[in-house]
Design a protein around this motif. Structure first.
Motif, short mmCIF file in Angstrom:
data_model
loop_
_atom_site.label_atom_id
_atom_site.label_comp_id
_atom_site.label_asym_id
_atom_site.label_seq_id
_atom_site.Cartn_x
_atom_site.Cartn_y
_atom_site.Cartn_z
N UNK A 281 -64.98 73.10 -48.19
CA UNK A 281 -65.33 74.76 -48.43
C UNK A 281 -66.57 74.93 -49.02
N UNK A 282 -66.87 76.15 -49.21
CA UNK A 282 -68.07 76.55 -49.86
C UNK A 282 -67.69 76.04 -51.37
N UNK A 283 -68.93 75.59 -51.97
CA UNK A 283 -68.93 75.23 -53.17
C UNK A 283 -68.75 73.84 -53.37
N UNK A 284 -68.54 73.07 -52.49
CA UNK A 284 -68.53 71.40 -52.85
C UNK A 284 -70.01 71.01 -53.04
N UNK A 285 -70.04 69.90 -53.83
CA UNK A 285 -71.43 69.58 -54.20
C UNK A 285 -71.37 68.11 -53.93
N UNK A 286 -72.63 67.47 -53.69
CA UNK A 286 -72.94 65.91 -53.83
C UNK A 286 -74.03 66.15 -55.11
N UNK B 248 -53.17 63.31 -38.67
CA UNK B 248 -54.12 62.11 -38.69
C UNK B 248 -54.06 62.23 -40.43
N UNK B 249 -54.05 61.19 -41.19
CA UNK B 249 -54.30 60.89 -42.61
C UNK B 249 -55.80 60.82 -42.90
N UNK B 250 -56.35 61.47 -44.01
CA UNK B 250 -57.68 61.26 -44.30
C UNK B 250 -57.83 61.36 -45.77
N UNK B 251 -58.82 60.55 -46.30
CA UNK B 251 -59.03 60.60 -47.80
C UNK B 251 -59.73 61.79 -48.26
N UNK B 252 -59.10 62.41 -49.09
CA UNK B 252 -59.97 63.70 -49.49
C UNK B 252 -60.29 63.36 -51.24
N UNK B 253 -61.72 63.84 -51.49
CA UNK B 253 -62.01 63.87 -52.74
C UNK B 253 -61.55 65.02 -53.58
N UNK B 254 -61.02 64.97 -55.00
CA UNK B 254 -60.54 66.29 -55.54
C UNK B 254 -61.32 66.51 -56.64
N UNK C 51 -59.05 75.03 -46.89
CA UNK C 51 -60.16 75.64 -46.11
C UNK C 51 -59.75 77.27 -45.56
N UNK C 52 -58.54 77.15 -45.30
CA UNK C 52 -57.87 78.39 -44.78
C UNK C 52 -56.94 79.26 -45.93
N UNK C 53 -56.08 78.75 -46.40
CA UNK C 53 -55.40 79.44 -47.56
C UNK C 53 -55.58 78.55 -48.76
N UNK C 54 -57.19 79.01 -49.15
CA UNK C 54 -57.76 78.11 -50.31
C UNK C 54 -56.96 78.58 -51.72
N UNK C 55 -56.78 77.51 -52.40
CA UNK C 55 -56.08 77.57 -53.73
C UNK C 55 -57.38 77.34 -54.48
N UNK C 56 -57.08 77.27 -55.98
CA UNK C 56 -58.31 77.10 -57.06
C UNK C 56 -58.77 75.80 -57.26
N UNK C 57 -58.12 74.70 -56.26
CA UNK C 57 -58.82 73.30 -56.40
C UNK C 57 -59.87 73.20 -55.36
N UNK C 58 -60.41 72.10 -55.67
CA UNK C 58 -61.73 71.62 -54.65
C UNK C 58 -61.29 70.58 -53.80
#
Length: 254
Positions: A140-145, A46-52, A76-83
């Motif tokens: 993931x951890x660290x996301x903010x509003x 399923x396609x989903x819109x992601x905020x980067x 979430x699982x193999x987390x890289x340096x981007x959010x």
């Protein structure tokens, strides 16, 4: 419920600890299970819109449409340096079966008051909602509003993980430096110019030099734990930061 209705006479933020115990999303059909979520999203296709990016107020922030599996693998699982953040998304219109794992809190069928007089939303025409408006927040951890207000009362339900929340009364608005009409005619008046995340990270002097009244603004704060829900009255400013992998559902109503 009678206690909550009484609370609405003079509404302030409130964490409720036992409002979600009957949700299948917490137990029988757990949203904390990656395999369950992948099953519900057609194997993650399923396609989903992601905020980067860290926040929609940052330079370089963007959006992308990717598969649910790619979102989970990369962020979430193999987390890289981007959010990457699946934020304020009507996921249930895409995956109706997930809607069966939750229910609309009874709090949303009360009659809350309008925005208080003397606050930015007072007197504004806000469409009446026939049913609560539901959105999901997964990341993931660290996301903010960033610090902002909403035009509706909100019940924020924490299905997976934990979040830190800081809230300011609408009567503190002048000390929070709302943005205004920005490039392209976009009204950003519901979002503060103050970067709470940077303030948390020690940039006090720089921020107070630019926004000197911010230090005088009174706030309340708390941790929203898994299985709890937070009532945010209409017009209250709120900043939210995920402390762990987090899956939340918000219900706007008026």
């Amino acid at each position: 419920m009678a206690a909550f209705e009484a609370h609405l006479a003079n509404p302030t933020p409130l964490i409720m600890t036992d409002g979600l115990t009957h949700w299948p999303a917490l137990q029988e059909r757990p949203w904390k299970s990656p395999s369950y979520l992948l099953e519900k999203t057609f194997g993650g296709r399923r396609l989903v819109p992601i905020e980067l990016g860290r926040s929609y107020t940052d330079e370089g922030w963007g959006q992308s449409i990717i598969t649910f599996r790619e979102f989970m693998d990369r962020y979430l699982i193999n987390k890289d340096n981007t959010v990457g953040y699946l934020a304020q998304h009507d996921l249930f219109s895409q995956i109706p079966s997930l809607r069966n794992d939750i229910s609309i809190p009874d709090y949303c069928y009360t009659s809350p008051p309008p925005p208080p007089l003397g606050t930015p939303l007072a007197g504004k025409e806000i469409p009446e909602l026939e049913e609560p408006m539901i959105n999901t927040w997964f990341g993931p951890a660290g996301t903010i509003s960033p610090l902002h207000t909403d035009p509706y009362h909100n019940i924020l339900c924490q299905v997976v993980g934990r979040k830190y929340v800081r809230l300011y009364s609408p009567f503190e608005s002048d000390k929070l430096y709302p943005r205004g009409i920005e490039e392209g005619g976009v009204d950003m008046g519901n979002t503060s110019q103050v970067d709470i995340g940077a303030f948390e990270n020690g940039e006090h002097n720089e921020i107070l030099k630019t926004y000197p009244l911010f230090d005088q603004a009174k706030y309340v704060e708390g941790i929203l734990n898994e299985g709890e829900c937070l009532y945010i009255p209409v017009g209250w400013w709120h900043y939210v930061r995920s402390l762990t992998v987090s899956f939340s559902v918000s219900f706007w109503w008026n």
